[in-house]
Design a protein around this motif. Sequence first.
Motif, PDB file in Angstrom:
ATOM      1  N   SER A   1      39.661  46.879  69.829  1.00 11.04           N
ATOM      2  CA  SER A   1      40.684  46.012  70.400  1.00 11.04           C
ATOM      3  C   SER A   1      41.232  45.062  69.354  1.00 11.04           C
ATOM      4  CB  SER A   1      40.093  45.205  71.561  1.00 11.04           C
ATOM      5  OG  SER A   1      39.118  44.290  71.067  1.00 11.04           O
ATOM      6  N   ALA A   2      42.398  44.508  69.636  1.00  9.00           N
ATOM      7  CA  ALA A   2      42.995  43.520  68.736  1.00  9.00           C
ATOM      8  C   ALA A   2      42.103  42.292  68.625  1.00  9.00           C
ATOM      9  CB  ALA A   2      44.385  43.138  69.237  1.00  9.00           C
ATOM     10  N   ASP A   3      41.472  41.885  69.718  1.00  9.66           N
ATOM     11  CA  ASP A   3      40.605  40.703  69.683  1.00  9.66           C
ATOM     12  C   ASP A   3      39.400  40.934  68.783  1.00  9.66           C
ATOM     13  OD1 ASP A   3      42.257  39.295  71.360  1.00  9.66           O
ATOM     14  OD2 ASP A   3      41.049  39.653  73.168  1.00  9.66           O
ATOM     15  N   ARG A   4      38.727  42.070  68.933  1.00  6.64           N
ATOM     16  CA  ARG A   4      37.559  42.342  68.102  1.00  6.64           C
ATOM     17  C   ARG A   4      37.981  42.485  66.636  1.00  6.64           C
ATOM     18  NH1 ARG A   4      32.680  44.434  69.705  1.00  6.64           N
ATOM     19  NH2 ARG A   4      33.614  45.432  71.541  1.00  6.64           N
ATOM     20  N   ALA A   5      39.076  43.199  66.410  1.00  5.25           N
ATOM     21  CA  ALA A   5      39.554  43.375  65.041  1.00  5.25           C
ATOM     22  C   ALA A   5      39.876  42.035  64.396  1.00  5.25           C
ATOM     23  CB  ALA A   5      40.784  44.277  65.019  1.00  5.25           C
ATOM     24  N   GLY A   6      40.540  41.151  65.144  1.00  9.19           N
ATOM     25  CA  GLY A   6      40.900  39.848  64.595  1.00  9.19           C
ATOM     26  C   GLY A   6      39.678  39.034  64.223  1.00  9.19           C
ATOM     27  N   ARG A   7      38.655  39.080  65.064  1.00  5.18           N
ATOM     28  CA  ARG A   7      37.433  38.327  64.766  1.00  5.18           C
ATOM     29  C   ARG A   7      36.721  38.895  63.556  1.00  5.18           C
ATOM     30  NH1 ARG A   7      32.772  39.819  66.150  1.00  5.18           N
ATOM     31  NH2 ARG A   7      33.357  40.977  68.033  1.00  5.18           N
ATOM     32  N   LEU A   8      36.588  40.232  63.504  1.00  6.57           N
ATOM     33  CA  LEU A   8      35.916  40.854  62.374  1.00  6.57           C
ATOM     34  C   LEU A   8      36.666  40.602  61.065  1.00  6.57           C
ATOM     35  CD1 LEU A   8      34.876  44.259  63.981  1.00  6.57           C
ATOM     36  CD2 LEU A   8      33.323  42.459  63.222  1.00  6.57           C
ATOM     37  N   VAL A   9      37.975  40.731  61.114  1.00  9.26           N
ATOM     38  CA  VAL A   9      38.776  40.483  59.914  1.00  9.26           C
ATOM     39  C   VAL A   9      38.586  39.051  59.431  1.00  9.26           C
ATOM     40  CG1 VAL A   9      41.150  40.178  59.094  1.00  9.26           C
ATOM     41  CG2 VAL A   9      40.510  42.267  60.304  1.00  9.26           C
ATOM     42  N   ALA A  10      38.631  38.100  60.347  1.00 12.50           N
ATOM     43  CA  ALA A  10      38.477  36.695  59.966  1.00 12.50           C
ATOM     44  C   ALA A  10      37.103  36.438  59.337  1.00 12.50           C
ATOM     45  CB  ALA A  10      38.686  35.799  61.178  1.00 12.50           C
ATOM     46  N   GLU A  11      36.059  37.006  59.929  1.00 15.47           N
ATOM     47  CA  GLU A  11      34.704  36.804  59.408  1.00 15.47           C
ATOM     48  C   GLU A  11      34.549  37.407  58.019  1.00 15.47           C
ATOM     49  OE1 GLU A  11      32.245  38.536  62.373  1.00 15.47           O
ATOM     50  OE2 GLU A  11      32.440  36.855  63.783  1.00 15.47           O
ATOM     51  N   LEU A  12      35.088  38.603  57.814  1.00 10.50           N
ATOM     52  CA  LEU A  12      34.943  39.285  56.534  1.00 10.50           C
ATOM     53  C   LEU A  12      35.815  38.650  55.454  1.00 10.50           C
ATOM     54  CD1 LEU A  12      34.928  42.919  57.931  1.00 10.50           C
ATOM     55  CD2 LEU A  12      32.957  41.703  57.011  1.00 10.50           C
ATOM     56  N   ALA A  13      37.018  38.241  55.831  1.00 11.58           N
ATOM     57  CA  ALA A  13      37.934  37.639  54.862  1.00 11.58           C
ATOM     58  C   ALA A  13      37.495  36.240  54.467  1.00 11.58           C
ATOM     59  CB  ALA A  13      39.347  37.609  55.430  1.00 11.58           C
ATOM     60  N   ALA A  14      36.738  35.563  55.329  1.00  9.36           N
ATOM     61  CA  ALA A  14      36.291  34.192  55.038  1.00  9.36           C
ATOM     62  C   ALA A  14      35.412  34.132  53.804  1.00  9.36           C
ATOM     63  CB  ALA A  14      35.551  33.620  56.241  1.00  9.36           C
ATOM     64  N   ARG A  15      34.820  35.257  53.428  1.00  8.25           N
ATOM     65  CA  ARG A  15      33.981  35.302  52.227  1.00  8.25           C
ATOM     66  C   ARG A  15      34.812  35.490  50.960  1.00  8.25           C
ATOM     67  NH1 ARG A  15      28.840  35.699  52.525  1.00  8.25           N
ATOM     68  NH2 ARG A  15      28.722  36.913  50.585  1.00  8.25           N
ATOM     69  N   ALA A  16      36.141  35.584  51.121  1.00  9.31           N
ATOM     70  CA  ALA A  16      37.074  35.722  50.000  1.00  9.31           C
ATOM     71  C   ALA A  16      36.693  36.871  49.062  1.00  9.31           C
ATOM     72  CB  ALA A  16      37.169  34.408  49.218  1.00  9.31           C
ATOM     73  N   PRO A  17      36.594  38.094  49.588  1.00  5.31           N
ATOM     74  CA  PRO A  17      36.264  39.225  48.709  1.00  5.31           C
ATOM     75  C   PRO A  17      37.375  39.456  47.690  1.00  5.31           C
ATOM     76  CG  PRO A  17      37.040  40.012  50.838  1.00  5.31           C
ATOM     77  CD  PRO A  17      36.889  38.529  50.968  1.00  5.31           C
ATOM     78  N   ALA A  18      36.983  39.758  46.458  1.00  5.16           N
ATOM     79  CA  ALA A  18      37.973  40.067  45.426  1.00  5.16           C
ATOM     80  C   ALA A  18      38.390  41.529  45.474  1.00  5.16           C
ATOM     81  CB  ALA A  18      37.413  39.726  44.047  1.00  5.16           C
ATOM     82  N   THR A  19      37.471  42.385  45.945  1.00  3.73           N
ATOM     83  CA  THR A  19      37.740  43.822  46.020  1.00  3.73           C
ATOM     84  C   THR A  19      37.320  44.357  47.381  1.00  3.73           C
ATOM     85  OG1 THR A  19      35.603  44.182  44.918  1.00  3.73           O
ATOM     86  CG2 THR A  19      37.588  44.279  43.544  1.00  3.73           C
ATOM     87  N   VAL A  20      38.155  45.240  47.932  1.00  3.58           N
ATOM     88  CA  VAL A  20      37.893  45.851  49.233  1.00  3.58           C
ATOM     89  C   VAL A  20      38.170  47.342  49.113  1.00  3.58           C
ATOM     90  CG1 VAL A  20      38.402  45.826  51.697  1.00  3.58           C
ATOM     91  CG2 VAL A  20      38.719  43.740  50.340  1.00  3.58           C
ATOM     92  N   VAL A  21      37.248  48.167  49.577  1.00  2.13           N
ATOM     93  CA  VAL A  21      37.459  49.615  49.609  1.00  2.13           C
ATOM     94  C   VAL A  21      37.173  50.122  51.007  1.00  2.13           C
ATOM     95  CG1 VAL A  21      36.779  51.869  48.706  1.00  2.13           C
ATOM     96  CG2 VAL A  21      36.870  49.912  47.169  1.00  2.13           C
ATOM     97  N   ASP A  22      38.087  50.930  51.530  1.00  2.00           N
ATOM     98  CA  ASP A  22      37.943  51.518  52.866  1.00  2.00           C
ATOM     99  C   ASP A  22      37.789  53.023  52.697  1.00  2.00           C
ATOM    100  OD1 ASP A  22      38.108  52.356  55.493  1.00  2.00           O
ATOM    101  OD2 ASP A  22      39.792  51.049  55.995  1.00  2.00           O
ATOM    102  N   TYR A  23      36.586  53.532  52.976  1.00  2.00           N
ATOM    103  CA  TYR A  23      36.294  54.959  52.863  1.00  2.00           C
ATOM    104  C   TYR A  23      36.590  55.643  54.194  1.00  2.00           C
ATOM    105  CZ  TYR A  23      33.959  53.852  48.470  1.00  2.00           C
ATOM    106  OH  TYR A  23      33.683  53.438  47.194  1.00  2.00           O
ATOM    107  N   GLY A  24      37.597  56.529  54.192  1.00  2.00           N
ATOM    108  CA  GLY A  24      38.049  57.136  55.434  1.00  2.00           C
ATOM    109  C   GLY A  24      38.968  56.173  56.166  1.00  2.00           C
ATOM    110  N   CYS A  25      39.973  55.680  55.464  1.00  2.00           N
ATOM    111  CA  CYS A  25      40.791  54.563  55.952  1.00  2.00           C
ATOM    112  C   CYS A  25      41.794  54.943  57.021  1.00  2.00           C
ATOM    113  CB  CYS A  25      41.533  53.921  54.779  1.00  2.00           C
ATOM    114  SG  CYS A  25      42.755  55.026  53.997  1.00  2.00           S
ATOM    115  N   GLY A  26      42.070  56.261  57.202  1.00  2.00           N
ATOM    116  CA  GLY A  26      43.163  56.616  58.097  1.00  2.00           C
ATOM    117  C   GLY A  26      44.467  56.053  57.559  1.00  2.00           C
TER     118      GLY A  26
END
Length: 247
Positions: free
Chosen positions: A20-45
């Motif tokens: 859902s958009a709500d779950r995605a928004g929460r997960l994105v916010a939590e992961l982005a809050a750590r300020a990753p310099a590099t992100v890789v999506d394996y099987g990104c669609g």
Amino acid sequence: MTTPPKLGAGTRLDFHGPLSADRAGRLVAELAARAPATVVDYGCGWGEFLLRVMAAAPGAQGTGIDVHGPDIVRGRALAAERGLSGRAVFVEGPAADHTERADLVLSLGAYQAFGSIPEALQALRARVSPGGRLLFGCEVWERTPTESQLAAMWPGMTVEECLYLPDVVDAAVAAGFRPLRVETATRGEWEEFESGYGADAEEWLLANPGHPEAADLRAQLDEHLSIWLRGTRDVFGFGYLTLGVPA
């Protein structure tokens, strides 16, 4: 006469999975809050989740990898629309061929690129930088299917083809991760996904009932509905694990 849409193209979906958009928004916010310099999506669609992370983490460089060419084309177009082309790269090819490490690794519904779930978690552990995070999503059994439900799924489907959520968490720990968050998709998320999966094709059928390819597409849609409603519904779940590794 118009060309029928490909079943599963996902033109009516934001994500290629029960998210859902709500779950995605929460997960994105939590992961982005750590300020990753590099992100890789394996099987990104088509990279919707990756692009949302990129937008929320403006200092990050991202790579999306998938074997499905049309999804890669769609991902590149979405990145361009959102002004992210300079930071988000989409690569067509097998995920297992790429071994670069990243601060944040994403693998949502694509563990098969590395083999089984335990094999995927082992492979992904080597791709997470020290102190980094992995968001891992995979199908799980919500409950043990009956013989009739198994028979209504895909040919040759067995109970052993899927794990239960505790077993997935055990496999993550065995691979060297620590579980920071464990959650599962709701029935509503599954219904949005399964209905959206064939929505564009169903609309096309209503508008083009006499098309030479209509019967074939109708058969594909009927098979998809039968697998969902008679086989996987309330039996098949989807787990989202936010996993960390030591610094």
